[in-house]
Design a protein around this motif. Structure first.
Motif, PDB file in Angstrom:
ATOM      1  N   ILE A 119     -17.471  29.586  -2.507  1.00 29.31           N
ATOM      2  CA  ILE A 119     -18.665  28.886  -2.039  1.00 29.31           C
ATOM      3  C   ILE A 119     -19.720  29.944  -1.763  1.00 29.31           C
ATOM      4  O   ILE A 119     -19.512  30.854  -0.955  1.00 29.31           O
ATOM      5  CB  ILE A 119     -18.377  28.060  -0.771  1.00 29.31           C
ATOM      6  N   MET A 120     -20.851  29.836  -2.457  1.00 22.92           N
ATOM      7  CA  MET A 120     -21.908  30.827  -2.346  1.00 22.92           C
ATOM      8  C   MET A 120     -22.613  30.699  -1.002  1.00 22.92           C
ATOM      9  O   MET A 120     -22.682  29.621  -0.410  1.00 22.92           O
ATOM     10  CB  MET A 120     -22.913  30.658  -3.479  1.00 22.92           C
ATOM     11  N   GLY A 121     -23.188  31.827  -0.528  1.00 28.00           N
ATOM     12  CA  GLY A 121     -23.929  31.821   0.717  1.00 28.00           C
ATOM     13  C   GLY A 121     -25.360  31.396   0.523  1.00 28.00           C
ATOM     14  O   GLY A 121     -25.903  31.428  -0.584  1.00 28.00           O
ATOM     15  N   ASP A 122     -26.007  30.990   1.632  1.00 28.66           N
ATOM     16  CA  ASP A 122     -27.426  30.636   1.600  1.00 28.66           C
ATOM     17  C   ASP A 122     -28.281  31.885   1.433  1.00 28.66           C
ATOM     18  O   ASP A 122     -27.822  33.014   1.574  1.00 28.66           O
ATOM     19  CB  ASP A 122     -27.826  29.945   2.911  1.00 28.66           C
ATOM     20  N   ASP A 123     -29.554  31.665   1.171  1.00 29.43           N
ATOM     21  CA  ASP A 123     -30.532  32.751   1.183  1.00 29.43           C
ATOM     22  C   ASP A 123     -30.519  33.379   2.575  1.00 29.43           C
ATOM     23  O   ASP A 123     -30.617  32.659   3.580  1.00 29.43           O
ATOM     24  CB  ASP A 123     -31.922  32.182   0.884  1.00 29.43           C
ATOM     25  N   PRO A 124     -30.376  34.705   2.696  1.00 27.95           N
ATOM     26  CA  PRO A 124     -30.291  35.335   4.011  1.00 27.95           C
ATOM     27  C   PRO A 124     -31.433  34.954   4.932  1.00 27.95           C
ATOM     28  O   PRO A 124     -31.289  34.946   6.151  1.00 27.95           O
ATOM     29  CB  PRO A 124     -30.314  36.837   3.676  1.00 27.95           C
ATOM     30  N   ALA A 125     -32.578  34.652   4.384  1.00 28.52           N
ATOM     31  CA  ALA A 125     -33.739  34.332   5.221  1.00 28.52           C
ATOM     32  C   ALA A 125     -33.574  33.013   5.948  1.00 28.52           C
ATOM     33  O   ALA A 125     -34.242  32.754   6.947  1.00 28.52           O
ATOM     34  CB  ALA A 125     -35.002  34.308   4.366  1.00 28.52           C
ATOM     35  N   THR A 126     -32.697  32.140   5.432  1.00 30.11           N
ATOM     36  CA  THR A 126     -32.541  30.815   6.036  1.00 30.11           C
ATOM     37  C   THR A 126     -31.148  30.571   6.556  1.00 30.11           C
ATOM     38  O   THR A 126     -30.836  29.472   6.990  1.00 30.11           O
ATOM     39  CB  THR A 126     -32.869  29.723   5.003  1.00 30.11           C
ATOM     40  N   SER A 127     -30.271  31.561   6.507  1.00 30.94           N
ATOM     41  CA  SER A 127     -28.885  31.358   6.931  1.00 30.94           C
ATOM     42  C   SER A 127     -28.683  31.783   8.366  1.00 30.94           C
ATOM     43  O   SER A 127     -29.466  32.541   8.938  1.00 30.94           O
ATOM     44  CB  SER A 127     -27.946  32.149   6.012  1.00 30.94           C
ATOM     45  N   THR A 128     -27.619  31.295   8.977  1.00 29.30           N
ATOM     46  CA  THR A 128     -27.318  31.585  10.366  1.00 29.30           C
ATOM     47  C   THR A 128     -25.847  31.925  10.485  1.00 29.30           C
ATOM     48  O   THR A 128     -25.004  31.166  10.026  1.00 29.30           O
ATOM     49  CB  THR A 128     -27.618  30.367  11.266  1.00 29.30           C
ATOM     50  N   GLY A 129     -25.510  33.030  11.107  1.00 30.06           N
ATOM     51  CA  GLY A 129     -24.108  33.372  11.329  1.00 30.06           C
ATOM     52  C   GLY A 129     -23.482  33.896  10.067  1.00 30.06           C
ATOM     53  O   GLY A 129     -24.044  33.823   8.974  1.00 30.06           O
ATOM     54  N   SER A 130     -22.262  34.443  10.229  1.00 27.57           N
ATOM     55  CA  SER A 130     -21.591  35.051   9.085  1.00 27.57           C
ATOM     56  C   SER A 130     -21.181  34.036   8.045  1.00 27.57           C
ATOM     57  O   SER A 130     -20.942  34.359   6.898  1.00 27.57           O
ATOM     58  CB  SER A 130     -20.360  35.823   9.561  1.00 27.57           C
ATOM     59  N   GLY A 131     -21.061  32.748   8.456  1.00 29.46           N
ATOM     60  CA  GLY A 131     -20.673  31.734   7.489  1.00 29.46           C
ATOM     61  C   GLY A 131     -21.806  31.385   6.557  1.00 29.46           C
ATOM     62  O   GLY A 131     -21.587  30.779   5.516  1.00 29.46           O
ATOM     63  N   GLY A 132     -23.049  31.707   6.915  1.00 32.03           N
ATOM     64  CA  GLY A 132     -24.174  31.459   6.027  1.00 32.03           C
ATOM     65  C   GLY A 132     -24.583  30.016   5.951  1.00 32.03           C
ATOM     66  O   GLY A 132     -25.270  29.603   5.034  1.00 32.03           O
ATOM     67  N   ALA A 133     -24.159  29.168   6.918  1.00 34.25           N
ATOM     68  CA  ALA A 133     -24.535  27.759   6.866  1.00 34.25           C
ATOM     69  C   ALA A 133     -25.779  27.532   7.710  1.00 34.25           C
ATOM     70  O   ALA A 133     -26.000  28.190   8.718  1.00 34.25           O
ATOM     71  CB  ALA A 133     -23.397  26.894   7.386  1.00 34.25           C
ATOM     72  N   GLU A 134     -26.602  26.569   7.307  1.00 31.90           N
ATOM     73  CA  GLU A 134     -27.819  26.295   8.046  1.00 31.90           C
ATOM     74  C   GLU A 134     -27.489  25.663   9.382  1.00 31.90           C
ATOM     75  O   GLU A 134     -26.526  24.915   9.513  1.00 31.90           O
ATOM     76  CB  GLU A 134     -28.709  25.344   7.240  1.00 31.90           C
ATOM     77  N   ALA A 135     -28.311  25.945  10.378  1.00 30.70           N
ATOM     78  CA  ALA A 135     -28.093  25.383  11.703  1.00 30.70           C
ATOM     79  C   ALA A 135     -28.312  23.884  11.655  1.00 30.70           C
ATOM     80  O   ALA A 135     -29.241  23.393  11.033  1.00 30.70           O
ATOM     81  CB  ALA A 135     -29.055  26.024  12.709  1.00 30.70           C
ATOM     82  N   GLY A 136     -27.421  23.151  12.368  1.00 28.95           N
ATOM     83  CA  GLY A 136     -27.556  21.700  12.432  1.00 28.95           C
ATOM     84  C   GLY A 136     -28.166  21.289  13.758  1.00 28.95           C
ATOM     85  O   GLY A 136     -29.099  21.935  14.242  1.00 28.95           O
ATOM     86  N   ASN A 137     -27.603  20.246  14.372  1.00 33.98           N
ATOM     87  CA  ASN A 137     -28.128  19.757  15.629  1.00 33.98           C
ATOM     88  C   ASN A 137     -27.399  20.337  16.835  1.00 33.98           C
ATOM     89  O   ASN A 137     -27.513  19.819  17.932  1.00 33.98           O
ATOM     90  CB  ASN A 137     -28.042  18.226  15.670  1.00 33.98           C
TER      91      ASN A 137
END
Length: 448
Positions: free
Chosen positions: A364-382
């Protein structure tokens, strides 16, 4: 062929279930020591108090090694002969833990001084033979059971876990109380009156207990004593297990998803699926998903599992007690963090045939570093905690129930499991998981 109904399809009182599909069973006789664990602790902590032979979950107060019966080979041969008319595999090879099976802990050692059993056979009554992963046992002499014969007592215990009650026929394995000086002829193909088992009240007085099953739990018999329709032990076993089937082929696994080497983009669901074909109407299977990306408090070893027999993190809603072969075996995981995942698929049937394990590697590819959060690279939710993302894992569902191992001469213990919702923020890099157990979508059981 898919199981079409069980007790819920029964006709009016006095009739056996109308459209029961018989399903095979496994009786495991250990030839080496077995570890027994309390139902509410350790790996058995999420079992809801239920006995489970695969994990050794039982009514013991502390973990203990139960020795194998010294003459297990001859006992196995005798049980195989006695059960030859039914689709029951008697084996000394322990099945995979995702397969439901009955385990017999045979012993001819005398019971404790407080043991009041009349049968020297132990295992909860399992009306309609629905629960298939129980533990039964035998013992030597008790206060009310003198010089038992071990094949006879083992057959009686297996009959109980198959939904049979005591009857009045000395030629039937289920004659109650057993006369161990007179060898029975078998599970007889005649209608016999059911009899009340003996128990004790709170004053220690011997009393007769009520009949434990209903008329719809038995094959149709003419009304007998006091209008009770009675029990035909042979027909009952045929109704639940069927006639013996020769099956030497393992389950066939086709249309496996995903393919090895699949690469997913951020936000893609990880969908696991397979078509399973087998001569058995029911099979067992397990999906295992392993990755450092999900390592944390919830999955300290980075392993998430879904399988039959209530021994994994998740179950399917139709996996209790047995999951039909032509079921939907799909598992969908949503919001997994970026990383490399090793996935294995295992399957086996109820005649001892195990399919070759399938191994799949997925990234599973990571997000763009500019928009990722944490080492898992997933976007922040609620999630209110900064830097933590919230992810939902949607898998199969589970509804489980059955009988416990009971006390002397057996006792009913039916319970079920519901959904749960679990959260943790302990994954690497502050990555937060939320696993949702939703009715019809997924039920989780935590094993620590």
């Amino acid at each position: 062929m898919k199981r079409i109904c069980l007790i819920s399809c029964a006709l009016a009182a006095g009739l056996a279930p109308a459209s029961v599909q018989a399903e095979p069973a496994i009786l495991y006789v250990p030839t080496e020591a077995v570890t027994l664990r309390p139902t509410g602790e350790g790996v058995c902590g999420g079992m809801g108090g239920q006995v489970n032979s695969a994990l050794g979950c039982s009514g013991v107060e502390a973990e203990v090694e139960e020795p194998a019966y010294a003459d297990a080979a001859n006992l196995t041969d005798a049980l195989t002969t006695g059960l030859a008319a039914y689709d029951i595999a008697v084996t000394n090879t322990r099945p995979p833990e995702y397969i439901s099976y009955t385990m017999l802990l045979a012993s001819d050692e005398p019971g404790s001084k407080t043991n009041m059993s009349f049968t020297c056979a132990y295992g909860g009554i399992n009306c309609n033979a629905l629960k298939r992963n129980d533990i039964i046992s035998t013992s030597g002499d008790t206060t009310n059971c003198i010089t038992p014969e071990i094949v006879h007592s083992a057959m009686y215990a297996f009959g109980r876990i198959s939904g049979l009650e005591g009857v009045t026929n000395p030629e039937d394995w289920m004659n109650y109380p057993p006369d161990y000086t007179v060898p029975p002829m078998g599970f007889m193909d005649v209608c016999n009156d059911r009899v009340n088992q003996f128990g004790f009240n709170d004053k220690g007085d011997q009393v007769e207990l009520p009949l434990e099953c209903t008329s719809v739990d038995h094959a149709r018999c003419p009304d007998g004593m006091n209008g009770d329709p009675g029990q035909n032990s042979h027909q009952d076993l045929l109704m639940w297990y069927g006639e013996p089937v020769v099956d030497e082929d393992p389950p066939e696994l086709t249309n496996i998803v995903p393919e090895d080497g699949t690469v997913l983009m951020p936000g893609d669901d990880l969908v696991l699926d397979v078509d399973i074909a087998d001569a058995d109407a029911v099979v067992g299977a397990r999906w295992t998903i392993q990755s450092d990306a999900i390592m944390g408090e919830m999955f300290p070893e980075g392993i998430l599992t879904q399988c039959t027999n209530d021994v994994c993190d998740f179950n399917w809603d139709d996996a209790a007690p047995l999951k039909p072969t032509d079921s939907d075996w799909m598992v969908s995981l949503v919001g997994l963090p970026a990383g490399d995942y090793a996935i294995t698929l295992e399957a086996a049937d109820y005649h001892g045939n195990v399919a070759e394990m399938v191994t799949i590697n997925v990234s599973i590819m990571g997000d763009d570093p500019a928009t990722s959060t944490g080492s898992g690279g997933a976007e922040a939710g609620n999630d209110e905690t900064a830097g933590n993302a919230t992810n939902s894992f949607t898998t199969g569902a589970d509804g489980s129930g059955g009988s416990g191992d009971g006390g002397a001469d057996g006792g009913a213990d039916d319970d079920g499991a519901g959904g749960c919702s679990c959260t943790t923020d302990s994954a690497p890099g502050g990555f937060g998981f939320m696993l949702l157990g939703l009715m019809g979508l997924g039920v989780m059981r935590r094993r620590w």
